[in-house]
Motif scaffolding. Structure first.
Motif, PDB file in Angstrom:
ATOM      1  N   THR A 137       0.712  -1.280  -0.079  1.00 40.86           N
ATOM      2  CA  THR A 137      -0.260  -0.174   0.022  1.00 40.86           C
ATOM      3  C   THR A 137       0.733   1.069  -0.027  1.00 40.86           C
ATOM      4  OG1 THR A 137      -1.819  -1.180   1.153  1.00 40.86           O
ATOM      5  CG2 THR A 137      -1.931   1.265   1.155  1.00 40.86           C
ATOM      6  N   GLU A 138       2.052   1.176   0.568  1.00 41.91           N
ATOM      7  CA  GLU A 138       2.601   2.447   0.936  1.00 41.91           C
ATOM      8  C   GLU A 138       3.408   2.832  -0.213  1.00 41.91           C
ATOM      9  OE1 GLU A 138       6.102   2.470   3.560  1.00 41.91           O
ATOM     10  OE2 GLU A 138       5.462   0.177   3.927  1.00 41.91           O
TER      11      GLU A 138
ATOM     12  N   CYS B  53       2.631   1.352  -3.667  1.00 44.93           N
ATOM     13  CA  CYS B  53       1.732   1.117  -4.951  1.00 44.93           C
ATOM     14  C   CYS B  53       0.705   1.382  -4.792  1.00 44.93           C
ATOM     15  CB  CYS B  53       1.838  -0.554  -5.047  1.00 44.93           C
ATOM     16  SG  CYS B  53       1.108  -1.173  -6.591  1.00 44.93           S
ATOM     17  N   SER B  54       0.320   2.345  -6.099  1.00 48.11           N
ATOM     18  CA  SER B  54      -1.142   2.971  -6.170  1.00 48.11           C
ATOM     19  C   SER B  54      -2.128   2.077  -6.776  1.00 48.11           C
ATOM     20  CB  SER B  54      -1.159   4.261  -6.858  1.00 48.11           C
ATOM     21  OG  SER B  54      -0.505   4.087  -8.328  1.00 48.11           O
ATOM     22  N   ASP B  55      -1.715   0.875  -7.293  1.00 45.01           N
ATOM     23  CA  ASP B  55      -2.744  -0.046  -7.585  1.00 45.01           C
ATOM     24  C   ASP B  55      -3.185  -0.880  -6.638  1.00 45.01           C
ATOM     25  OD1 ASP B  55      -3.964  -2.007  -9.097  1.00 45.01           O
ATOM     26  OD2 ASP B  55      -2.510  -2.293 -10.692  1.00 45.01           O
ATOM     27  N   LYS B  56      -4.398  -0.661  -6.203  1.00 46.11           N
ATOM     28  CA  LYS B  56      -5.215  -1.298  -5.227  1.00 46.11           C
ATOM     29  C   LYS B  56      -5.346  -2.864  -5.483  1.00 46.11           C
ATOM     30  CE  LYS B  56      -5.004   2.596  -3.175  1.00 46.11           C
ATOM     31  NZ  LYS B  56      -3.813   2.767  -1.951  1.00 46.11           N
TER      32      LYS B  56
ATOM     33  N   CYS C 211       7.178  -0.031  -8.260  1.00 45.47           N
ATOM     34  CA  CYS C 211       6.439   0.947  -7.353  1.00 45.47           C
ATOM     35  C   CYS C 211       7.289   2.001  -6.949  1.00 45.47           C
ATOM     36  CB  CYS C 211       5.268   0.153  -6.666  1.00 45.47           C
ATOM     37  SG  CYS C 211       4.067  -0.781  -7.654  1.00 45.47           S
ATOM     38  N   ARG C 212       8.251   1.656  -6.104  1.00 45.23           N
ATOM     39  CA  ARG C 212       8.896   2.578  -5.305  1.00 45.23           C
ATOM     40  C   ARG C 212       9.714   3.731  -6.244  1.00 45.23           C
ATOM     41  NH1 ARG C 212      13.760   1.831  -0.982  1.00 45.23           N
ATOM     42  NH2 ARG C 212      13.620   3.663   0.299  1.00 45.23           N
ATOM     43  N   ALA C 213      10.179   3.008  -7.327  1.00 46.98           N
ATOM     44  CA  ALA C 213      10.728   3.844  -8.420  1.00 46.98           C
ATOM     45  C   ALA C 213       9.870   4.655  -9.073  1.00 46.98           C
ATOM     46  CB  ALA C 213      11.729   2.763  -9.427  1.00 46.98           C
ATOM     47  N   ASP C 214       8.840   4.177  -9.166  1.00 50.67           N
ATOM     48  CA  ASP C 214       7.737   5.044  -9.858  1.00 50.67           C
ATOM     49  C   ASP C 214       6.159   4.423  -9.377  1.00 50.67           C
ATOM     50  OD1 ASP C 214       5.872   6.364 -11.700  1.00 50.67           O
ATOM     51  OD2 ASP C 214       6.588   5.662 -13.580  1.00 50.67           O
ATOM     52  N   LYS C 215       5.769   5.548  -8.135  1.00 47.90           N
ATOM     53  CA  LYS C 215       4.620   5.030  -7.778  1.00 47.90           C
ATOM     54  C   LYS C 215       3.316   4.907  -8.675  1.00 47.90           C
ATOM     55  CE  LYS C 215       2.212   5.512  -3.342  1.00 47.90           C
ATOM     56  NZ  LYS C 215       2.181   6.595  -2.196  1.00 47.90           N
ATOM     57  N   LYS C 216       3.277   6.037  -9.625  1.00 49.00           N
ATOM     58  CA  LYS C 216       2.294   5.970 -10.626  1.00 49.00           C
ATOM     59  C   LYS C 216       2.289   5.163 -11.872  1.00 49.00           C
ATOM     60  CE  LYS C 216       1.218  10.805  -9.195  1.00 49.00           C
ATOM     61  NZ  LYS C 216       1.005  12.219  -9.501  1.00 49.00           N
ATOM     62  N   ILE C 217       3.315   4.105 -11.708  1.00 47.11           N
ATOM     63  CA  ILE C 217       3.424   3.340 -12.823  1.00 47.11           C
ATOM     64  C   ILE C 217       2.148   2.484 -13.188  1.00 47.11           C
ATOM     65  CG2 ILE C 217       4.235   1.317 -11.679  1.00 47.11           C
ATOM     66  CD1 ILE C 217       6.054   0.879 -13.969  1.00 47.11           C
ATOM     67  N   SER C 218       1.886   2.431 -14.515  1.00 45.91           N
ATOM     68  CA  SER C 218       0.612   1.450 -15.009  1.00 45.91           C
ATOM     69  C   SER C 218       0.796   0.136 -14.875  1.00 45.91           C
ATOM     70  CB  SER C 218       0.182   2.193 -16.212  1.00 45.91           C
ATOM     71  OG  SER C 218      -0.944   1.450 -16.890  1.00 45.91           O
ATOM     72  N   ASN C 219       0.073  -0.787 -14.433  1.00 47.04           N
ATOM     73  CA  ASN C 219       0.352  -2.132 -14.403  1.00 47.04           C
ATOM     74  C   ASN C 219       1.469  -2.850 -13.862  1.00 47.04           C
ATOM     75  OD1 ASN C 219      -0.387  -4.829 -14.586  1.00 47.04           O
ATOM     76  ND2 ASN C 219      -1.411  -4.343 -16.651  1.00 47.04           N
ATOM     77  N   PRO C 220       1.922  -2.292 -12.571  1.00 44.69           N
ATOM     78  CA  PRO C 220       3.260  -2.782 -12.237  1.00 44.69           C
ATOM     79  C   PRO C 220       3.423  -4.383 -11.969  1.00 44.69           C
ATOM     80  CG  PRO C 220       1.876  -2.026 -10.384  1.00 44.69           C
ATOM     81  CD  PRO C 220       1.245  -1.748 -11.520  1.00 44.69           C
ATOM     82  N   VAL C 221       2.135  -5.009 -11.773  1.00 44.78           N
ATOM     83  CA  VAL C 221       2.300  -6.536 -11.893  1.00 44.78           C
ATOM     84  C   VAL C 221       2.876  -7.126 -13.071  1.00 44.78           C
ATOM     85  CG1 VAL C 221       1.269  -8.516 -11.357  1.00 44.78           C
ATOM     86  CG2 VAL C 221       1.001  -6.449  -9.850  1.00 44.78           C
TER      87      VAL C 221
END
Length: 368
Positions: free
Chosen positions: A227-228, A230-233, A261-271
């Protein structure tokens, strides 16, 4: 924000990385606190080693740990056990027992590693040495402080030497000051050792299968840590959909997602980014693994990569060019013994979800 990645994989896991397993931990402790022995069975990388070591540390008991996959013969097994004894007990105390061995090894301390080097005379009896070493462990233990001997990948015992299971059982059956914990990753072979009436180890101890961590518990664990950064819930749920809650691969994928996600919290589809990355970095390994399979095995792997869990049905066999159910079953059995395929209540599946992804990606790229 957490300064370091909260996910860990690839080595023994302890707090704060240890995930749930409270019920299993208590069961293991209960067996080891009794005069009985433990047989812990699960696929590779489900956390057997982490669980047993956490239990042993909680009990504050002396223990030895041997991985049979790293043992070359009976003499090597005896040497490895003896080295562990020297790590646990004072040198002079152990020497008092060794001087009564029928085969007396030469002992030297390696000045570079501070480890004991053990050498043996030619034409010695490895069976005598193993028996003397195992009985020394028994003598060093007490009814109140039993030593715990953990033997991993125990299904390989007869690969070391044919009939070694009979010799081993003949020695340890009289031990009262030792708890033995036998760990194994190939369920069919482990159950044959401990449940087949003609086996020397028939009903030797308490069998405990180690299953996957319940998905709800694992999802909560993932969400709390992602959560802290990654913006993708939906990231936690997406991870479990890919790994099917396999403990090792869940931690590995979550670790990679957290870093991305830590490198880019707003990244699209991190998984997806993390999954593609893991497939890419293991490309050479997967290619080598693929090329070592027979054509029939490749067909079975392709079917499993496509989530065909009910592989033995006529329709699936026809779709993948597998001539008969017996052929598919033989292949599955071989692949399970290699650790590439798992069998669950819902059918068969590939152990490594990223290998499954690699197969799918490579086959799809042919048509692009």
């Amino acid at each position: 924000m957490t300064k370091s990645n909260p996910f860990k994989f690839g080595s023994v896991v302890d707090e704060p990385f240890f995930t749930d397993r409270n019920n299993e931990l208590q069961k293991v402790k209960n067996v080891l606190q009794s005069p009985n022995h433990l047989i812990l069975i699960s696929p590779r990388r489900y956390g057997k080693t982490s669980l047993i070591l956490k239990a042993v540390k909680a009990l504050h008991r002396s223990y030895l740990f041997i991985d049979l996959q790293l043992v070359t013969d009976t003499a090597d097994l005896a040497r490895q056990l003896l080295k562990h004894i020297y790590r646990l007990f004072p040198f002079e105390k152990v020497k008092q027992y060794i001087k009564h061995f029928r085969v007396i090894p030469s002992l030297n301390i390696n000045p570079l590693t501070n480890e004991i080097d053990i050498s043996l005379q030619p034409a010695f009896s490895a069976d005598f040495l193993l028996e003397d070493v195992l009985n020394t462990i028994e003598k060093l233990g007490t009814p109140d402080k039993r030593i715990i001997v953990i033997i991993d990948e125990f299904q390989d015992i007869n690969h070391i030497e044919k009939g070694l299971d009979k010799k081993f059982r003949a020695i340890v059956q009289y031990h009262k000051n030792v708890n033995y914990a036998f760990l194994g990753s190939i369920e069919s072979m482990m159950r044959e050792i401990f449940e087949k009436k003609k086996s020397p180890f028939y009903h030797f101890g308490q069998i405990m299968p180690l299953n996957k961590i319940p998905e709800d518990d694992l999802l909560l664990y993932l969400n709390e840590r992602l959560t802290e950064v990654c913006s993708d819930k939906e990231a936690g749920l997406q991870i479990l959909n890919i790994t099917k809650a396999h403990p090792y691969y869940t931690q590995q994928l979550a670790f990679t997602v957290w870093d991305i996600c830590r490198a880019d919290k707003k990244i699209s589809n991190p998984v997806k980014c993390a999954t593609d990355y893991l497939i890419q970095i293991h490309d050479i390994d997967y290619e080598r693994l693929w090329n070592n399979q027979t054509q029939t095995d490749k067909k079975v792997l392709i079917a499993l990569a496509n989530n065909e869990s009910n592989l033995l049905t006529g329709t699936v066999l026809n779709n993948y060019g597998i001539p008969a159910a017996s052929t598919a079953y033989s292949s599955l059995k071989k692949l399970m013994n290699k650790g590439l395929v798992l069998k669950s209540d819902t059918g068969y599946q590939l152990d490594d979800p990223f290998f499954a992804g690699w197969i799918t990606m490579k086959r799809n790229s042919i048509f692009q």
